[in-house]
Design a protein around this motif. Structure first.
Motif, PDB file in Angstrom:
ATOM      1  N   LEU A 172      21.621  -5.093  -4.818  1.00  0.00           N
ATOM      2  CA  LEU A 172      20.789  -4.766  -3.662  1.00  0.00           C
ATOM      3  C   LEU A 172      20.754  -3.265  -3.409  1.00  0.00           C
ATOM      4  O   LEU A 172      19.707  -2.707  -3.088  1.00  0.00           O
ATOM      5  N   ARG A 173      21.883  -2.602  -3.562  1.00  0.00           N
ATOM      6  CA  ARG A 173      21.908  -1.141  -3.374  1.00  0.00           C
ATOM      7  C   ARG A 173      21.063  -0.438  -4.419  1.00  0.00           C
ATOM      8  O   ARG A 173      20.365   0.528  -4.111  1.00  0.00           O
ATOM      9  N   THR A 174      21.106  -0.929  -5.652  1.00  0.00           N
ATOM     10  CA  THR A 174      20.287  -0.336  -6.711  1.00  0.00           C
ATOM     11  C   THR A 174      18.811  -0.536  -6.418  1.00  0.00           C
ATOM     12  O   THR A 174      18.017   0.401  -6.522  1.00  0.00           O
ATOM     13  N   ARG A 175      18.429  -1.739  -6.016  1.00  0.00           N
ATOM     14  CA  ARG A 175      17.024  -2.005  -5.675  1.00  0.00           C
ATOM     15  C   ARG A 175      16.570  -1.141  -4.503  1.00  0.00           C
ATOM     16  O   ARG A 175      15.467  -0.612  -4.493  1.00  0.00           O
ATOM     17  N   HIS A 176      17.446  -0.983  -3.516  1.00  0.00           N
ATOM     18  CA  HIS A 176      17.110  -0.184  -2.346  1.00  0.00           C
ATOM     19  C   HIS A 176      16.921   1.284  -2.746  1.00  0.00           C
ATOM     20  O   HIS A 176      15.984   1.941  -2.292  1.00  0.00           O
ATOM     21  N   ALA A 177      17.805   1.793  -3.591  1.00  0.00           N
ATOM     22  CA  ALA A 177      17.691   3.187  -4.036  1.00  0.00           C
ATOM     23  C   ALA A 177      16.399   3.403  -4.810  1.00  0.00           C
ATOM     24  O   ALA A 177      15.711   4.415  -4.612  1.00  0.00           O
ATOM     25  N   VAL A 178      16.038   2.470  -5.661  1.00  0.00           N
ATOM     26  CA  VAL A 178      14.792   2.586  -6.424  1.00  0.00           C
ATOM     27  C   VAL A 178      13.600   2.530  -5.478  1.00  0.00           C
ATOM     28  O   VAL A 178      12.653   3.317  -5.612  1.00  0.00           O
ATOM     29  N   ALA A 179      13.636   1.647  -4.505  1.00  0.00           N
ATOM     30  CA  ALA A 179      12.534   1.539  -3.557  1.00  0.00           C
ATOM     31  C   ALA A 179      12.417   2.804  -2.714  1.00  0.00           C
ATOM     32  O   ALA A 179      11.318   3.298  -2.468  1.00  0.00           O
ATOM     33  N   GLN A 180      13.529   3.349  -2.281  1.00  0.00           N
ATOM     34  CA  GLN A 180      13.501   4.577  -1.491  1.00  0.00           C
ATOM     35  C   GLN A 180      12.996   5.746  -2.323  1.00  0.00           C
ATOM     36  O   GLN A 180      12.251   6.587  -1.839  1.00  0.00           O
ATOM     37  N   ASP A 181      13.394   5.809  -3.558  1.00  0.00           N
ATOM     38  CA  ASP A 181      12.945   6.876  -4.450  1.00  0.00           C
ATOM     39  C   ASP A 181      11.446   6.791  -4.670  1.00  0.00           C
ATOM     40  O   ASP A 181      10.749   7.794  -4.638  1.00  0.00           O
ATOM     41  N   GLY A 182      10.934   5.603  -4.820  1.00  0.00           N
ATOM     42  CA  GLY A 182       9.503   5.418  -5.039  1.00  0.00           C
ATOM     43  C   GLY A 182       8.673   5.744  -3.816  1.00  0.00           C
ATOM     44  O   GLY A 182       7.618   6.350  -3.906  1.00  0.00           O
ATOM     45  N   THR A 183       9.147   5.386  -2.622  1.00  0.00           N
ATOM     46  CA  THR A 183       8.373   5.655  -1.414  1.00  0.00           C
ATOM     47  C   THR A 183       8.515   7.087  -0.959  1.00  0.00           C
ATOM     48  O   THR A 183       7.603   7.644  -0.374  1.00  0.00           O
ATOM     49  N   SER A 184       9.643   7.722  -1.234  1.00  0.00           N
ATOM     50  CA  SER A 184       9.823   9.092  -0.765  1.00  0.00           C
ATOM     51  C   SER A 184       8.952  10.063  -1.553  1.00  0.00           C
ATOM     52  O   SER A 184       8.541  11.089  -1.038  1.00  0.00           O
TER      53      SER A 184
END
Length: 61
Positions: A41-53
């Motif tokens: 979940l942390r990995t998915r969250h980091a990828v999602a945050q990286d993509g939206t930022s």
């Protein structure tokens, strides 16, 4: 009326096969430890945050 029996039997086989697949997926899901789930979940969250930022940054500052 024999074809109704074939259709009914095919339906029963389909439901049974679906149940087998659901049970297999459930066993695989439950095989994860809580730590593995948190890491995923942390990995998915980091990828999602990286993509939206990337899309929200402006270069005009």
């Amino acid at each position: 009326m024999k074809w109704w029996k074939v259709v009914g039997l095919a339906g029963v086989v389909g439901v049974a096969a679906t149940g087998v697949l659901v049970a297999r997926a459930e066993r695989q899901r439950r095989a994860y430890t809580p730590e593995e789930i948190r890491d995923k979940l942390r990995t998915r969250h980091a990828v999602a945050q990286d993509g939206t930022s990337r899309g929200s940054r402006t270069s005009g500052n």
